[in-house]
Scaffold this motif. Structure first.
Motif, PDB file in Angstrom:
ATOM      1  N   MET A   1       0.846  -1.169   0.000  1.00  0.00           N
ATOM      2  CA  MET A   1       0.000   0.000   0.000  1.00  0.00           C
ATOM      3  C   MET A   1       0.891   1.231   0.000  1.00  0.00           C
ATOM      4  N   ARG A   2       0.463   2.221  -0.739  1.00  0.00           N
ATOM      5  CA  ARG A   2       1.237   3.451  -0.802  1.00  0.00           C
ATOM      6  C   ARG A   2       0.537   4.543  -0.005  1.00  0.00           C
ATOM      7  N   PHE A   3       1.357   5.324   0.693  1.00  0.00           N
ATOM      8  CA  PHE A   3       0.837   6.414   1.503  1.00  0.00           C
ATOM      9  C   PHE A   3       1.649   7.671   1.238  1.00  0.00           C
ATOM     10  N   MET A   4       0.946   8.807   1.175  1.00  0.00           N
ATOM     11  CA  MET A   4       1.586  10.106   1.084  1.00  0.00           C
ATOM     12  C   MET A   4       1.575  10.678   2.496  1.00  0.00           C
ATOM     13  N   VAL A   5       2.743  11.044   2.974  1.00  0.00           N
ATOM     14  CA  VAL A   5       2.878  11.590   4.319  1.00  0.00           C
ATOM     15  C   VAL A   5       3.278  13.050   4.178  1.00  0.00           C
ATOM     16  N   PHE A   6       2.416  13.959   4.632  1.00  0.00           N
ATOM     17  CA  PHE A   6       2.710  15.381   4.614  1.00  0.00           C
ATOM     18  C   PHE A   6       3.179  15.788   6.002  1.00  0.00           C
ATOM     19  N   VAL A   7       4.251  16.563   6.052  1.00  0.00           N
ATOM     20  CA  VAL A   7       4.838  16.951   7.329  1.00  0.00           C
ATOM     21  C   VAL A   7       5.054  18.461   7.349  1.00  0.00           C
ATOM     22  N   ARG A   8       4.623  19.109   8.434  1.00  0.00           N
ATOM     23  CA  ARG A   8       4.944  20.515   8.679  1.00  0.00           C
ATOM     24  C   ARG A   8       5.804  20.566   9.923  1.00  0.00           C
ATOM     25  N   SER A   9       6.960  21.213   9.805  1.00  0.00           N
ATOM     26  CA  SER A   9       7.908  21.231  10.903  1.00  0.00           C
ATOM     27  C   SER A   9       8.750  22.496  10.828  1.00  0.00           C
ATOM     28  N   SER A  10       9.458  22.774  11.894  1.00  0.00           N
ATOM     29  CA  SER A  10      10.386  23.912  11.883  1.00  0.00           C
ATOM     30  C   SER A  10      11.738  23.509  11.295  1.00  0.00           C
ATOM     31  N   GLN A  11      11.948  22.217  11.038  1.00  0.00           N
ATOM     32  CA  GLN A  11      13.192  21.716  10.464  1.00  0.00           C
ATOM     33  C   GLN A  11      12.944  21.209   9.049  1.00  0.00           C
ATOM     34  N   PRO A  12      13.965  21.258   8.175  1.00  0.00           N
ATOM     35  CA  PRO A  12      13.804  20.687   6.840  1.00  0.00           C
ATOM     36  C   PRO A  12      13.441  19.207   6.922  1.00  0.00           C
ATOM     37  N   LEU A  13      12.583  18.771   6.037  1.00  0.00           N
ATOM     38  CA  LEU A  13      12.081  17.394   6.051  1.00  0.00           C
ATOM     39  C   LEU A  13      13.188  16.364   5.921  1.00  0.00           C
ATOM     40  N   ALA A  14      14.151  16.631   5.057  1.00  0.00           N
ATOM     41  CA  ALA A  14      15.210  15.653   4.809  1.00  0.00           C
ATOM     42  C   ALA A  14      15.968  15.320   6.081  1.00  0.00           C
ATOM     43  N   SER A  15      16.091  16.273   6.993  1.00  0.00           N
ATOM     44  CA  SER A  15      16.847  16.019   8.215  1.00  0.00           C
ATOM     45  C   SER A  15      16.040  15.264   9.262  1.00  0.00           C
ATOM     46  N   LEU A  16      14.745  15.086   9.044  1.00  0.00           N
ATOM     47  CA  LEU A  16      13.912  14.440  10.052  1.00  0.00           C
ATOM     48  C   LEU A  16      14.032  12.929  10.058  1.00  0.00           C
ATOM     49  N   HIS A  17      13.678  12.303   8.963  1.00  0.00           N
ATOM     50  CA  HIS A  17      13.515  10.845   9.000  1.00  0.00           C
ATOM     51  C   HIS A  17      13.813  10.210   7.646  1.00  0.00           C
ATOM     52  N   HIS A  18      14.211  11.012   6.696  1.00  0.00           N
ATOM     53  CA  HIS A  18      14.422  10.579   5.319  1.00  0.00           C
ATOM     54  C   HIS A  18      15.369   9.386   5.224  1.00  0.00           C
ATOM     55  N   ASP A  19      16.513   9.457   5.897  1.00  0.00           N
ATOM     56  CA  ASP A  19      17.513   8.389   5.807  1.00  0.00           C
ATOM     57  C   ASP A  19      16.994   7.060   6.343  1.00  0.00           C
ATOM     58  N   ALA A  20      16.244   7.098   7.433  1.00  0.00           N
ATOM     59  CA  ALA A  20      15.718   5.859   8.012  1.00  0.00           C
ATOM     60  C   ALA A  20      14.717   5.197   7.066  1.00  0.00           C
ATOM     61  N   LEU A  21      13.869   5.994   6.421  1.00  0.00           N
ATOM     62  CA  LEU A  21      12.908   5.436   5.466  1.00  0.00           C
ATOM     63  C   LEU A  21      13.623   4.864   4.252  1.00  0.00           C
ATOM     64  N   LEU A  22      14.674   5.533   3.823  1.00  0.00           N
ATOM     65  CA  LEU A  22      15.455   5.062   2.687  1.00  0.00           C
ATOM     66  C   LEU A  22      16.145   3.738   3.007  1.00  0.00           C
ATOM     67  N   ARG A  23      16.772   3.646   4.177  1.00  0.00           N
ATOM     68  CA  ARG A  23      17.443   2.403   4.595  1.00  0.00           C
ATOM     69  C   ARG A  23      16.457   1.249   4.737  1.00  0.00           C
TER      70      ARG A  23
END
Length: 76
Positions: A1-23
């Motif tokens: 199943m595919r999901f679109m996750v929208f995130v609003r934060s004070s930090q850039p998205l890539a620094s949040l969790h991108h690497d863990a999802l990629l790994r």
């Protein structure tokens, strides 16, 4: 199943969790959206087995002050 996750934060998205999802092999696409008055916004497109798995992965985001919306993507 595919999901679109929208995130609003004070930090850039890539620094949040991108690497863990990629790994984990679930990240299909990611990007930052144009900043607005609510802060930095971005999205992840992930491919996981269930909605519960999507929620669990999003809960691992290392920032407590962010707004997240998870929407299932219809695959045609």
């Amino acid at each position: 199943m595919r999901f679109m996750v929208f995130v609003r934060s004070s930090q850039p998205l890539a620094s949040l969790h991108h690497d863990a999802l990629l790994r984990a092999g679930v990240l299909l696409d990611a990007g930052d959206l144009v900043p607005n008055v609510c802060g930095v916004s971005g999205y992840w497109l992930i491919d996981v087995r269930t909605h519960e798995e999507a929620v669990e992965r999003v809960r691992r985001i290392p920032v407590s002050a962010c707004v997240v919306e998870i929407r299932q993507v219809a695959v045609v």
